[in-house]
Design a protein around this motif. Structure first.
Motif, PDB file in Angstrom:
ATOM      1  N   LEU A 106       0.834  -1.195   0.000  1.00 54.84           N
ATOM      2  CA  LEU A 106       0.000   0.000   0.000  1.00 54.84           C
ATOM      3  C   LEU A 106       0.875   1.253   0.000  1.00 54.84           C
ATOM      4  O   LEU A 106       0.631   2.193  -0.759  1.00 54.84           O
ATOM      5  N   PHE A 107       1.918   1.258   0.829  1.00 55.89           N
ATOM      6  CA  PHE A 107       2.818   2.402   0.866  1.00 55.89           C
ATOM      7  C   PHE A 107       3.505   2.605  -0.484  1.00 55.89           C
ATOM      8  O   PHE A 107       3.624   3.732  -0.959  1.00 55.89           O
ATOM      9  N   VAL A 108       3.953   1.512  -1.093  1.00 52.48           N
ATOM     10  CA  VAL A 108       4.631   1.600  -2.390  1.00 52.48           C
ATOM     11  C   VAL A 108       3.689   2.157  -3.453  1.00 52.48           C
ATOM     12  O   VAL A 108       4.088   2.971  -4.286  1.00 52.48           O
ATOM     13  N   MET A 109       2.412   1.747  -3.418  1.00 53.93           N
ATOM     14  CA  MET A 109       1.449   2.314  -4.371  1.00 53.93           C
ATOM     15  C   MET A 109       1.279   3.812  -4.143  1.00 53.93           C
ATOM     16  O   MET A 109       1.243   4.590  -5.097  1.00 53.93           O
ATOM     17  N   PHE A 110       1.165   4.222  -2.878  1.00 56.44           N
ATOM     18  CA  PHE A 110       1.050   5.649  -2.572  1.00 56.44           C
ATOM     19  C   PHE A 110       2.295   6.404  -3.015  1.00 56.44           C
ATOM     20  O   PHE A 110       2.214   7.484  -3.588  1.00 56.44           O
ATOM     21  N   PHE A 111       3.459   5.841  -2.733  1.00 51.30           N
ATOM     22  CA  PHE A 111       4.718   6.470  -3.117  1.00 51.30           C
ATOM     23  C   PHE A 111       4.789   6.648  -4.637  1.00 51.30           C
ATOM     24  O   PHE A 111       5.072   7.733  -5.133  1.00 51.30           O
ATOM     25  N   THR A 112       4.488   5.573  -5.352  1.00 50.40           N
ATOM     26  CA  THR A 112       4.549   5.588  -6.811  1.00 50.40           C
ATOM     27  C   THR A 112       3.557   6.580  -7.390  1.00 50.40           C
ATOM     28  O   THR A 112       3.898   7.385  -8.259  1.00 50.40           O
ATOM     29  N   LYS A 113       2.331   6.535  -6.928  1.00 46.18           N
ATOM     30  CA  LYS A 113       1.294   7.435  -7.441  1.00 46.18           C
ATOM     31  C   LYS A 113       1.597   8.886  -7.083  1.00 46.18           C
ATOM     32  O   LYS A 113       1.314   9.794  -7.870  1.00 46.18           O
ATOM     33  N   SER A 114       2.178   9.128  -5.919  1.00 47.75           N
ATOM     34  CA  SER A 114       2.521  10.488  -5.518  1.00 47.75           C
ATOM     35  C   SER A 114       3.607  11.080  -6.414  1.00 47.75           C
ATOM     36  O   SER A 114       3.503  12.237  -6.842  1.00 47.75           O
ATOM     37  N   VAL A 115       4.629  10.301  -6.699  1.00 47.23           N
ATOM     38  CA  VAL A 115       5.685  10.774  -7.607  1.00 47.23           C
ATOM     39  C   VAL A 115       5.083  11.092  -8.974  1.00 47.23           C
ATOM     40  O   VAL A 115       5.366  12.138  -9.565  1.00 47.23           O
ATOM     41  N   HIS A 116       4.221  10.214  -9.465  1.00 48.14           N
ATOM     42  CA  HIS A 116       3.577  10.442 -10.763  1.00 48.14           C
ATOM     43  C   HIS A 116       2.710  11.699 -10.726  1.00 48.14           C
ATOM     44  O   HIS A 116       2.723  12.507 -11.656  1.00 48.14           O
ATOM     45  N   ALA A 117       1.971  11.890  -9.643  1.00 46.55           N
ATOM     46  CA  ALA A 117       1.096  13.061  -9.526  1.00 46.55           C
ATOM     47  C   ALA A 117       1.902  14.360  -9.483  1.00 46.55           C
ATOM     48  O   ALA A 117       1.519  15.361 -10.101  1.00 46.55           O
ATOM     49  N   ILE A 118       3.029  14.349  -8.779  1.00 48.60           N
ATOM     50  CA  ILE A 118       3.879  15.544  -8.721  1.00 48.60           C
ATOM     51  C   ILE A 118       4.446  15.849 -10.104  1.00 48.60           C
ATOM     52  O   ILE A 118       4.483  17.003 -10.539  1.00 48.60           O
ATOM     53  N   TRP A 119       4.858  14.816 -10.822  1.00 52.49           N
ATOM     54  CA  TRP A 119       5.377  15.010 -12.181  1.00 52.49           C
ATOM     55  C   TRP A 119       4.291  15.587 -13.097  1.00 52.49           C
ATOM     56  O   TRP A 119       4.546  16.483 -13.893  1.00 52.49           O
ATOM     57  N   ARG A 120       3.082  15.091 -12.970  1.00 49.38           N
ATOM     58  CA  ARG A 120       1.968  15.617 -13.773  1.00 49.38           C
ATOM     59  C   ARG A 120       1.662  17.071 -13.414  1.00 49.38           C
ATOM     60  O   ARG A 120       1.367  17.879 -14.295  1.00 49.38           O
ATOM     61  N   GLN A 121       1.726  17.395 -12.117  1.00 51.14           N
ATOM     62  CA  GLN A 121       1.515  18.780 -11.679  1.00 51.14           C
ATOM     63  C   GLN A 121       2.555  19.696 -12.320  1.00 51.14           C
ATOM     64  O   GLN A 121       2.233  20.764 -12.816  1.00 51.14           O
ATOM     65  N   ARG A 122       3.787  19.259 -12.298  1.00 51.27           N
ATOM     66  CA  ARG A 122       4.882  20.034 -12.897  1.00 51.27           C
ATOM     67  C   ARG A 122       4.625  20.258 -14.379  1.00 51.27           C
ATOM     68  O   ARG A 122       4.722  21.369 -14.895  1.00 51.27           O
ATOM     69  N   ASN A 123       4.270  19.185 -15.079  1.00 50.74           N
ATOM     70  CA  ASN A 123       4.023  19.308 -16.522  1.00 50.74           C
ATOM     71  C   ASN A 123       2.803  20.166 -16.821  1.00 50.74           C
ATOM     72  O   ASN A 123       2.797  20.937 -17.777  1.00 50.74           O
ATOM     73  N   SER A 124       1.781  20.059 -16.033  1.00 50.67           N
ATOM     74  CA  SER A 124       0.589  20.883 -16.209  1.00 50.67           C
ATOM     75  C   SER A 124       0.927  22.363 -16.036  1.00 50.67           C
ATOM     76  O   SER A 124       0.455  23.213 -16.797  1.00 50.67           O
ATOM     77  N   GLN A 125       1.745  22.654 -15.055  1.00 49.88           N
ATOM     78  CA  GLN A 125       2.151  24.045 -14.826  1.00 49.88           C
ATOM     79  C   GLN A 125       2.980  24.571 -15.997  1.00 49.88           C
ATOM     80  O   GLN A 125       2.790  25.698 -16.444  1.00 49.88           O
TER      81      GLN A 125
END
Length: 159
Positions: A106-125
């Protein structure tokens, strides 16, 4: 043969393939962050597109940026995990060791999804000049993890 320490962050990870690919890119320092783009000889603004305060690097974007820190604090609170903040290598090392524990998947899924979400936020900006509110990003992360985990893990999330 040398053991690959981070393999549990990729293998047996139920996160989406896109998220796992981004983690793989982070682990191999292959994401086109501004510090890397500038080393290629391309002139661009060195500041982080999310906070505009420091130069964008893997360390800053995913672990030091105020935007990322807010996401990590909430994920760590949710998972009852000590948020050490720390350096990139320390955070990756912690995630690898968490992957071996019962709550680890569960932690690994959260970690993985969080990194992906931050990368998407960066690209969206950068490309759309818009960024979602941190609470919206957190709800999206939580929803995507909840839809991909087992019933037992989902119950653990709701506790």
């Amino acid at each position: 043969m040398e053991r690959v320490r981070w393999k549990r962050l990729i293998c047996n990870n139920y996160a989406t393939p896109k998220s796992k690919f981004i983690i793989w890119m982070v682990l191999h320092n292959r994401l086109p962050t501004v510090d890397r783009i500038r080393r290629w000889g391309i002139n661009c603004d060195a500041r982080c597109s999310l906070c505009r305060s420091e130069e964008e690097s893997l360390q800053h974007l995913f672990f030091s940026c105020d935007n990322a820190s807010a996401i990590w604090r909430e994920i760590c609170r949710l998972m009852r995990f000590d948020d050490s903040g720390g350096l990139y290598q320390d955070v990756i090392s912690s995630a690898c060791s968490q992957a071996r524990k019962k709550k680890g998947k569960l932690f690994v899924m959260f970690f993985t999804k969080s990194v992906h979400a931050i990368w998407r936020q960066r690209n969206s900006q950068i490309f759309r000049e818009s960024c979602k509110d941190t609470n919206v990003v957190l709800r999206d992360i939580f929803f995507k993890v909840a839809t991909r985990c087992t019933d037992v893990e989902r119950r653990r999330l709701l506790m």
